[in-house]
Every structure is written in C-alpha cells, then in structure tokens.
Design a protein around this motif. Sequence first.
Motif, PDB file in Angstrom:
ATOM      1  N   PRO A 175     -11.232  -1.899   7.089  1.00 37.97           N
ATOM      2  CA  PRO A 175     -10.223  -2.944   7.331  1.00 37.97           C
ATOM      3  C   PRO A 175      -9.748  -3.642   6.058  1.00 37.97           C
ATOM      4  O   PRO A 175     -10.562  -4.066   5.245  1.00 37.97           O
ATOM      5  CB  PRO A 175     -10.950  -3.934   8.246  1.00 37.97           C
ATOM      6  CG  PRO A 175     -12.389  -3.630   8.145  1.00 37.97           C
ATOM      7  CD  PRO A 175     -12.563  -2.257   7.601  1.00 37.97           C
ATOM      8  N   GLU A 215      -8.625  -6.551   5.638  1.00 38.79           N
ATOM      9  CA  GLU A 215      -9.019  -7.959   5.486  1.00 38.79           C
ATOM     10  C   GLU A 215     -10.277  -8.117   4.643  1.00 38.79           C
ATOM     11  O   GLU A 215     -10.408  -9.094   3.900  1.00 38.79           O
ATOM     12  CB  GLU A 215      -9.184  -8.626   6.856  1.00 38.79           C
ATOM     13  CG  GLU A 215     -10.180  -7.928   7.739  1.00 38.79           C
ATOM     14  CD  GLU A 215     -10.263  -8.546   9.134  1.00 38.79           C
ATOM     15  OE1 GLU A 215     -10.447  -9.768   9.219  1.00 38.79           O
ATOM     16  OE2 GLU A 215     -10.143  -7.802  10.127  1.00 38.79           O
ATOM     17  N   ASP A 271      -7.770  -5.694  -2.625  1.00 34.72           N
ATOM     18  CA  ASP A 271      -6.877  -5.045  -1.662  1.00 34.72           C
ATOM     19  C   ASP A 271      -5.697  -4.354  -2.331  1.00 34.72           C
ATOM     20  O   ASP A 271      -5.094  -3.456  -1.752  1.00 34.72           O
ATOM     21  CB  ASP A 271      -6.368  -6.060  -0.628  1.00 34.72           C
ATOM     22  CG  ASP A 271      -5.779  -7.310  -1.270  1.00 34.72           C
ATOM     23  OD1 ASP A 271      -6.307  -7.743  -2.326  1.00 34.72           O
ATOM     24  OD2 ASP A 271      -4.797  -7.842  -0.739  1.00 34.72           O
ATOM     25  N   ARG A 275      -3.926   3.258   0.895  1.00 34.52           N
ATOM     26  CA  ARG A 275      -3.713   2.387   2.060  1.00 34.52           C
ATOM     27  C   ARG A 275      -2.989   3.193   3.123  1.00 34.52           C
ATOM     28  O   ARG A 275      -1.765   3.167   3.213  1.00 34.52           O
ATOM     29  CB  ARG A 275      -2.849   1.189   1.637  1.00 34.52           C
ATOM     30  CG  ARG A 275      -3.464   0.307   0.540  1.00 34.52           C
ATOM     31  CD  ARG A 275      -4.119  -0.913   1.142  1.00 34.52           C
ATOM     32  NE  ARG A 275      -3.148  -1.687   1.884  1.00 34.52           N
ATOM     33  CZ  ARG A 275      -2.465  -2.733   1.399  1.00 34.52           C
ATOM     34  NH1 ARG A 275      -2.679  -3.136   0.162  1.00 34.52           N
ATOM     35  NH2 ARG A 275      -1.606  -3.366   2.137  1.00 34.52           N
ATOM     36  N   GLU A 311      -0.860  -0.134   7.228  1.00 31.55           N
ATOM     37  CA  GLU A 311      -0.674  -1.498   6.730  1.00 31.55           C
ATOM     38  C   GLU A 311      -1.993  -2.274   6.614  1.00 31.55           C
ATOM     39  O   GLU A 311      -2.189  -3.036   5.681  1.00 31.55           O
ATOM     40  CB  GLU A 311       0.265  -2.224   7.697  1.00 31.55           C
ATOM     41  CG  GLU A 311       1.063  -3.324   7.038  1.00 31.55           C
ATOM     42  CD  GLU A 311       1.914  -4.046   8.057  1.00 31.55           C
ATOM     43  OE1 GLU A 311       2.093  -5.252   7.898  1.00 31.55           O
ATOM     44  OE2 GLU A 311       2.364  -3.387   9.027  1.00 31.55           O
ATOM     45  N   ASN A 312      -2.895  -2.047   7.569  1.00 29.76           N
ATOM     46  CA  ASN A 312      -4.105  -2.870   7.614  1.00 29.76           C
ATOM     47  C   ASN A 312      -5.403  -2.129   7.313  1.00 29.76           C
ATOM     48  O   ASN A 312      -6.484  -2.569   7.678  1.00 29.76           O
ATOM     49  CB  ASN A 312      -4.218  -3.548   8.986  1.00 29.76           C
ATOM     50  CG  ASN A 312      -3.121  -4.575   9.150  1.00 29.76           C
ATOM     51  OD1 ASN A 312      -2.852  -5.354   8.240  1.00 29.76           O
ATOM     52  ND2 ASN A 312      -2.453  -4.543  10.292  1.00 29.76           N
ATOM     53  N   THR A 313      -5.264  -0.978   6.669  1.00 29.08           N
ATOM     54  CA  THR A 313      -6.481  -0.220   6.352  1.00 29.08           C
ATOM     55  C   THR A 313      -6.497   0.255   4.899  1.00 29.08           C
ATOM     56  O   THR A 313      -5.452   0.401   4.260  1.00 29.08           O
ATOM     57  CB  THR A 313      -6.636   1.024   7.264  1.00 29.08           C
ATOM     58  OG1 THR A 313      -5.476   1.843   7.113  1.00 29.08           O
ATOM     59  CG2 THR A 313      -6.814   0.653   8.714  1.00 29.08           C
TER      60      THR A 313
END
Length: 413
Positions: free
Chosen positions: A76, A78, A86, A93, A96-98
């Motif tokens: 994740p 986050e 990040d 990536r 979008e969120n990984t």
Amino acid sequence: MKQSFLAAKTNMNAPADADCINAKLLTQAGFIKKEMAGVYSYLPLGFRVLEKIKKIIVEEMDNVGMQQTLMPALTPLENWKKTGRDNVDIAYRPTENTVLGFSHEEIVTPLIKEIMRSYKDFPKCLYQIQTKFRNEARAKSGLLRGREFIMKDAYSFHTSEEDFKQYYDKVAEAYFRVYERCGLESYKIEASGGIMSGEEKISHEYSVVTKAGEDTMVFCKKCGFAQNIEISKKRKGDDCPNCKNSLNEEKCIEVGNIFDLGSKYSDAFGFHFTDTDGKQKPVHMGCYGIGVSRLMGTIVEASHDENGIIWPQTVAPFQLHILSLRENEKAEEITSNLEEDGFEILYDDRNESPGKKFADSDLLGIPLRVVVSKRMLEKGCVELRNRKTGETQEIPTRELQKYISTYFMPIKK
Ligand code: ATP
Ligand code: MG
C-alpha cells in the motif's frame, strides 16, 4: 535426471546483447532467459542453483536467530508516504495506491509493531527471500543489476543500541559464512548510504572481486582490510593500515550489506516499547540485505573459464554429470546406483556426438564429469574429470562411489 528430458538447450553462440560473462554463460548454458532489460526467467538448471544458494542463506540466517517470513511484493502506498519514500525514482507504482516493494521497512515495521510491545518481546529479527522491484536507471550485467531480482532482506528490532550492535556483529559473521559457502571470497567494506538506510549511520557492504563489478575497492589480501576507493585515502601499492601488507585495487560487486537504521522507521510508524521502568522508548532497528540472484551472477563472474561455468560444489545444479558415449545401458546402471546412494546427477543420454557432449558439459560446469565409453568399459573403468582442475582419472567402475565420496557427500541422504 536425464538430459534429454531437461528443459534446457545449450547454445554455442553468445546472445548478441550479453554485456558480461554471467549473462553470456548462463544464457548459453540454458540456466536463464532474458525477458527484457533487467528481467530474467530461471529455467530448471538456474532454479536449482538459486534454491541451493537460498538454502545456504536460510541455514545461516536461522543460525543467528532470524525467523523467515514472506511479505507481499504489492504494497500500500500509504505506508511509503509515512517515510517519504513514496516518490523515490526506483519505485514502481503499478496503480495509484500501490508500490512494488523495493525494500520492506515500510511493511515489516507496522507488522511487527502489533507483536512487540514490551521489552520482554525483544529482540527479534524477521527475514524473507523475495522478489524485489526497482526501476533501475541502467539495468545491466545480467543478474548483477536487475529491475526484478531476488533479495534476502532482514530487519532486526532492539531495545537499545548496544543490543543492536551485538546482533549486528553476529550477522556480520554469518554473512562471511554465506559467501564462503557459495565459494566466494568476500570483503567487508565500511560504507554509508544505500536505499535501505536512507541516512548516514554505520553500514557495511560485502564485496567480491570481479571484473564486471561497478565499484572499485582497495583491499588487503592478508588481513581482509577493504575500502571503497570513493571514500578511501589509500591506493594500490600503499601499506595496509592494519598489517602493512601491500594493498590491491580491483573492481568489485556488492553482494550484500548491513545497516544501522536507528529509530528512523520505528519513529515513522510510532513503534515504541514499554521498558522495565514502565516508560515508552524508541525501538532500534537494523537491516541486512543479500542480493540472492546477484550472488548467482557473481559466482559465475568469479568462477568460469573460456569453456564455460565452473560451479562450486555447494551451489552446482547437480553434483555429477554422467556422459554416455553410446553406452546407455551401462551408463544408466551407473547413474541409478549413484542416485540410490543419494547423489544428484545429470545424465547425458542424448544422441549427440562426444564432442558436443564434452563441450556442453564444460559449459554447464557441473563439478565432476563421468564418461562412460566403450574404451573405458573394456578396462572395467570409467573416466572421472574434475571441472575445476581439469584433472582426469581412470576409475574402476565398482570403486566409483568411493572416489566420488572423497569429493562430496551425497545430497539426498
Ligand atoms: P547497489 O548500490 O548495487 O544499487 P543498493 O545499495 O541499492 O545496491 P540494497 O538496497 O541495500 O542495495 O539491497 C541489498 C542487496 O541487494 C545489495 O547488496 C545487492 O546485492 C542487491 N541488489 C540491489 N540492487 C539490485 C539490483 N538492481 N539487482 C540485483 N541485485 C540488487
Ligand atoms: Mg541501488
């Protein structure tokens, strides 16, 4: 295993894009196949070597009290935002969120935080052998710098810096044993930085001399002193600061490294522990990496000749290569007897010329070759050849097992 059955094909011509020895020989011998820059498949022969290397690593890590785990490669975003990693340029990536893990501090720290709360829960060290992803600017040199590669990464957790340091020294010794068991002479170099560390604390790199290496070190063959020339004031021919021996200078490749992480990651994830006095204190972390697939490439760089690979016994895909020169019946009997004794054998039963069989055998680099031919059988013998020394002996067939046992123990017993 019968060679006619094995999913591998040798190629006497080097692949056009092979930029170094490990890429060339491992591809020609059918151990790996390049899928794109920095991404390889491991064919059965290559997989067997990887598994042997992993086994050595697992034994040595377990031996210093590490516990094997397996964390996900898909992670994740986050978590990475919490440490500010990040957006590092090597991070893949996929959505979008990984993030595809390039190192695992961001996963292991919140994970272990749930398990270790009191001083009584310390110390612990988790490790995994896993595929890592890094968008390297220049993927090159076969298995030495991939964009997808196999790493052993370990993370230790301590209640104090002193406890960490003691553990660090124990792991440092285990690292030497790993490389030695893989047939490599390694040097421990004082270093700083690296993606895993992210700050200038103590760290050491383990390096092996190979021409394909990206770094250069000055080192002492006598006492093991070594420094990267980027930070060293010493040069070739200077006196060793420890033992006054004359220093060498060679290209080298980093096969592993160990870091003091301090409380950088534990702070980022609010990972504290309750000490004996009831107070909350910061957790001290260390991390320890080994490039598993890079190690395989390094072994080939360090151990080959103009005819092919020379595997150290400990990591060879098979122990024995038995070649039948149109004597399959007898060769099969010898093979199955030795297999029953527990030896790992590749048996060349193919309908190929002796010349082709010899050339393939040299290319593959299995430590001992046994030739079963009419000429030898008439004398009640087979021919045994050591791939590394080139030494050839005629051995009475019934004494073969005894001779082989002087080289190594059966693996499967
Ligand atoms: P390098 O300076 O070679 O890029 P690094 O400092 O980025 O290495 P770490 O992040 O500490 O390395 O990774 C641990 C180990 O993984 C390294 O010591 C090395 O052996 C191996 N490794 C790192 N990057 C790669 C890669 N792109 N391909 C194969 N192995 C790698
Ligand atoms: Mg790097």
